[in-house]
Design an enzyme around this catalytic site. Structure first.
Site, PDB file in Angstrom:
ATOM      1  N   LYS A 185       0.841  -1.194   0.000  1.00 59.14           N
ATOM      2  CA  LYS A 185       0.000   0.000   0.000  1.00 59.14           C
ATOM      3  C   LYS A 185       0.883   1.252   0.000  1.00 59.14           C
ATOM      4  CE  LYS A 185      -3.921   1.917   2.667  1.00 59.14           C
ATOM      5  NZ  LYS A 185      -4.781   1.678   3.858  1.00 59.14           N
ATOM      6  N   SER A 213      -9.452   1.727   3.079  1.00 57.17           N
ATOM      7  CA  SER A 213      -8.606   2.485   2.173  1.00 57.17           C
ATOM      8  C   SER A 213      -7.556   1.632   1.455  1.00 57.17           C
ATOM      9  CB  SER A 213      -7.884   3.579   2.978  1.00 57.17           C
ATOM     10  OG  SER A 213      -7.056   3.007   4.002  1.00 57.17           O
ATOM     11  N   SER A 261      -9.973  -0.632   7.260  1.00 53.57           N
ATOM     12  CA  SER A 261      -9.441  -0.382   5.916  1.00 53.57           C
ATOM     13  C   SER A 261      -8.784  -1.579   5.252  1.00 53.57           C
ATOM     14  CB  SER A 261      -8.450   0.781   5.956  1.00 53.57           C
ATOM     15  OG  SER A 261      -9.124   1.991   6.184  1.00 53.57           O
TER      16      SER A 261
END
Length: 703
Positions: free
Chosen positions: A346, A419, A443
C-alpha cells in the site's frame, strides 16, 4: 560448394553433419577446443529420436581457418557474432558469402562486416542441443528456411536448399526471423525457471506473460511476421497450445538458454536478442537473466511466477486503477519464508528510493530514504516487492481525484473498498496472492469483504508501523490481504517478526454478536450468508453461544472523535499550506477534525478503554467472536469517514480497532450479483494464531 561451419554446436553441428553425410565437403570450426579435438578424434555424432549417425569431418579452431572461405554457415551465439565475422571477413573469397543460422537478427551486423551482397538469412527451429564434445542431441524436427535478406530469388539460395536437408527457400526470411524473436522471448522466460518448455507454456498462470512477451517483440518488427511450427503472430493466444504440443514431441525438454544458465554457467544470447525490445515484460525477463548469469539468482520457478505477476499487473493494474508505482525486480534472490513471492505494498508504506504518494497531491515527499520496518522484513524474508498500490487519500476514507477510485475485480462498476483498495483489488484479480495494507477503522477488512479475499487486522502493536504514514496513531494497524488463511499466517509471521502457527481448534466457543446480525442496516442477503457461515461452524463442532458487548454503543462516537482529531493533528500544517490540494472528502474530514475539542477527544479515548475492557470481559467467556464484516456488499463509491454512510460501513470493524484485538474478514458466499459478503472473526489481544486457526478451519469447511 565447400561449406565452412563456424560454430559447430547444436544447429551448426547438426547442419554440418547432415551435409557431410550427404556427400558435401565440410570444414567444421568451433571455439571449444575439447569439441574440436573430439570431432577430429572420433567424428561428430548426432543422436536422439530423429536420427542417429556419426560423420568424419575435419574440425579447426577459429584461428586455424583457411584464408579463402567460400560458403560460411555461421552458427555461433548471437553475442559472439561480431568476433566471429571479424575472423571470417578477411578470409572470405570474392565469391564467398555468409549464411546466418543463428538466433536473433544478426544479418545487419554480418552485412556491415562482409557486405550486404554477401549476407544470406536462414531460420532454423529444429530442437538440437550440444550435450558434450563431439555429440549433438537432435530432439525434434522443425521449420528451416533460407532466403535473401531483401527477398529476391537467387541461385545460391536454391543451391543451399538443395544441399541442406529439410531447408526451404523463402522470400520473407526476416518475417520468419522476427517471429522467432517473439518465440525466443517466450523461451527466455521459460529458462529463468527449471520447468520444461512444454510444462511452462502449458501453465495457465503464465499464458498472459508469454503472449505479452511475443506482443512486445513483434511490436518492433519492421516486416510482417510469419507463422511457423504452431506459432502464429496473428493468433498468439492460440499459439500457446500448439507450441505446447510441438515441444512435447521433442526430446529436447529445455532450451539451450536454460542449459547455458543452469548447466554450463555461461553467458546467454539474452542481451543481443531481448534488447531489441524495450517492452516492460521483455525488459524484466532480461533483468532476471542477467541476475542468473551473474550468480545472483538461480533458475527457479519463482522467477517465472514473478514475471507472470508483472504481466498480470500490466493488464489488471490499469484496468482496476489499482497501482501507483510498479517496482522493478530485486537484484538478487534471498532465502526465507516468502522467497520469490510477489507482494504488493500500500502506498502509505515507505519503500526506499520510491516516493510514498499516499494517493495525494498534497505534501508529496522525496523518495523514501529507507524502508519501513515491514518492508525491510519482507525483503529479508525473500519477498519480491511488486508495486505500490492505490488507496484512499492518506488512508482517510476518500478519493483524491488525481488518483481516482480503485474498481472491484468482481464487479468493476463498484469500489474495491478502502482504504487498502489497490492491495485488495490486486489479490482479488489474481495478480498476486499477498499484499500489505493498513487498517484504522476497517481499511483492510472492508475491502477484503468487498473483494472476496482474506483480510487481517492483527493485534495492535504486533506489527510495527514505523515508516508508515499515520492516520490515527491510536488505532492504526498494518495487516495483510491474501487469498488464503495459510498465506495470511505466513505473511503475518514475516511482518510481525515471529512465526504464526496454525493449529487444531476443536471444541472452541464462538460468540455470535446478535446485535450485529440483527442490525437493521444489514442487507438480507448479507445476513443470510453470514448466518449460513455460522451454521457451518456449528456443524463442524464449534460451540456457538450468543454474546454481546454493551460498550459497542460507545464505539461510533469514540472512533469518530479519535480518528478525526488525530488525523487533523497529523495534517494540521499541510492543511494550512496546501488545503485546496486535498480531495473534497479528505479536506472535509480534516476540517471536521479541527473542530473536535480536547474534551471530546478525551471522552473518545476514555470510551476506547471501555470498549477494550468490554471485549476483554467477553473473551473470558468465548474464544472467538463472529458477525458480519460490513452491512452490505461493495457499493458504487466509498462512503467517506465521518459521514453517516461511513459510520455504517465501519460499524462492525471499527470497534476492533478501538480494542486493539485481532480481527479477520473471510469470504462467505455471494450476497448480491457477483459480490460477496464477509464473515468477521475476532479474538483476544495477542491471540492472532488462535484467530487464524479458527479462520483456517472455517476456510476448510467451504472447500
Amino acid at each position: 560448394m565447400r561449406y565452412i561451419v563456424v560454430g559447430a554446436g547444436a544447429i551448426g553441428g547438426t547442419v554440418g553433419a547432415r551435409l557431410v553425410r550427404d556427400g558435401h565437403e565440410v570444414l567444421l570450426c568451433d571455439a571449444d577446443r575439447d569439441h574440436v579435438e573430439a570431432i577430429n578424434r572420433n567424428g561428430l555424432t548426432i543422436e536422439g529420436p530423429v536420427e542417429q549417425f556419426t560423420v568424419r569431418a575435419p574440425a579447426v579452431l577459429p584461428q586455424d581457418l583457411p584464408h579463402s572461405l567460400t560458403v560460411c554457415l555461421l552458427a555461433v551465439k548471437a553475442h559472439h557474432t561480431q568476433k566471429a565475422v571479424a575472423t571470417i571477413a578477411p578470409r572470405l573469397a570474392d565469391e564467398g558469402f555468409v549464411v546466418s543460422l543463428q538466433n536473433g537478427i544478426n544479418e545487419p551486423a554480418i552485412a556491415e562486416a562482409v557486405g550486404a551482397e554477401r549476407t544470406v538469412g536462414a531460420f532454423a527451429n529444429f530442437g538440437a542441443d550440444y550435450v558434450g564434445p563431439g555429440r549433438i542431441l537432435l530432439g525434434g524436427k522443425g521449420a528451416f528456411y533460407v532466403g535473401e535478406v531483401d527477398g529476391r530469388p537467387s541461385q545460391r539460395v536454391e543451391r543451399l536448399v538443395g544441399d541442406i536437408q529439410d531447408a526451404q527457400a523463402t522470400d520473407a526470411i526476416l518475417g520468419y526471423l522476427w517471429s522467432k524473436q517473439a518465440y525466443g522471448a517466450m523461451l527466455f522466460a521459460t529458462a529463468v525457471s527449471d520447468l520444461p518448455i512444454a510444462d511452462a507454456l502449458a501453465e495457465s498462470r503464465y499464458r498472459g506473460l508469454f503472449v505479452r512477451l511475443a506482443e512486445e517483440m513483434l511490436a518492433e518488427a519492421p516486416v510482417e511476421a510469419k507463422p511457423f511450427d504452431g506459432f502464429d503472430p496473428a493468433d498468439l493466444d492460440g499459439s500457446i497450445e500448439r507450441l505446447v504440443e510441438f515441444n512435447r514431441r521433442s526430446a529436447k525438454t529445455h532450451s539451450g538458454i536454460y542449459r547455458d544458465l543452469a548447466v554450463r554457467r555461461r553467458k546467454t544470447e539474452a542481451e543481443a536478442m531481448l534488447s531489441l525490445s524495450d517492452g516492460p515484460n521483455v525488459r524484466r525477463t532480461l533483468t532476471l537473466i542477467r541476475a542468473i548469469e551473474d550468480g545472483r539468482r538461480g533458475c527457479e520457478r519463482q522467477n517465472l511466477e514473478l514475471l507472470a505477476s508483472y504481466a498480470r499487473l500490466e493488464t489488471e493494474g490499469p484496468r482496476f486503477n489499482a497501482v501507483i508505482t510498479t517496482l522493478e525486480p530485486a537484484e538478487e534472490s534471498v532465502g526465507g519464508p516468502l522467497r520469490g513471492v510477489p507482494v504488493a505494498i500500500k502506498d502509505n508504506v515507505d519503500v526506499r528510493g520510491v516516493v510514498t504518494t499516499n494517493a495525494s497531491t498534497v505534501g508529496v515527499p522525496p523518495p523514501a530514504e529507507r524502508d519501513a520496518t515491514v518492508v525491510a522484513r519482507l525483503r529479508a524474508a525473500g519477498a519480491e516487492l511488486l508495486c505500490k498500490t492505490n488507496l484512499l487519500e492518506y488512508a482517510a476514507g476518500s478519493v483524491n481525484p488525481t488518483y481516482g477510485m480503485t474498481f472491484n475485480p468482481l464487479d468493476p462498476s463498484r469500489t474495491s473498498g478502502g482504504s487498502s483498495s489497490g492491495s485488495a483489488a490486486l489479490v482479488a484479480a489474481g495478480v498476486c496472492d499477498y499484499a500489505v495494507g493498513t487498517d484504522t477503522g476497517g481499511s483492510i477488512r472492508i475491502p477484503a469483504a468487498y473483494c472476496g479475499i482474506v483480510g487481517l487486522k492483527p493485534t495492535f502493536g504486533l506489527v510495527p508501523v514505523d515508516g508508515v504514514f499515520p492516520l490515527s496513531p491510536s488505532c492504526d494497524h498494518v495487516g495483510t490481504l491474501t487469498r488464503t488463511v495459510e498465506q495470511t499466517a505466513t505473511l503475518l509471521g514475516v511482518l510481525a517478526g515471529q512465526p504464526v502457527r496454525l493449529h487444531s481448534v476443536d471444541g472452541l466457543r464462538i460468540g455470535v454478536l446478535r446485535r450485529q446480525l440483527e442490525d437493521p442496516d444489514v442487507r438480507p442477503q448479507v445476513r443470510a450468508r453470514v448466518e449460513e457461515a455460522i451454521e457451518r461452524l456449528a456443524r463442524a463442532g464449534f460451540e456457538l453461544v450468543d454474546a454481546d458487548v454493551p460498550e459497542l454503543d460507545l464505539a461510533d462516537d469514540a472512533l469518530g472523535a479519535i480518528i478525526l482529531k488525530e488525523a487533523y493533528d497529523v495534517h494540521r500544517d499541510l492543511l494550512a499550506r496546501e488545503g485546496e490540494g486535498y480531495g473534497p472528502g479528505t479536506r472535509s474530514l480534516l476540517e471536521a477534525g479541527g473542530k473536535v475539542d480536547e474534551a471530546t477527544y478525551a471522552r473518545g479515548l476514555a470510551a476506547k478503554e471501555r470498549v477494550a475492557a468490554g471485549f476483554a470481559r467477553v473473551f473470558e467467556a468465548v474464544d472467538v467472536l463472529t458477525g458480519p464484516t460490513v452491512s452490505y456488499p461493495a457499493p458504487p463509491e466509498d462512503p467517506p469517514v465521518g459521514t453517516p454512510e461511513g459510520d455504517i460501513e465501519a460499524r462492525f470493524t471499527g470497534p476492533y480497532n478501538l480494542a486493539g484485538v485481532p480481527a479477520v474478514s473471510l469470504p462467505c458466499g455471494i450476497a448480491e450479483g457477483t459480490l460477496p459478503a464477509g464473515l468477521q472473526l475476532a479474538a483476544a489481544a495477542g491471540k492472532d494464531d488462535l484467530l487464524l486457526s479458527v479462520a483456517a478451519a472455517y476456510e476448510g469447511l467451504t472447500g
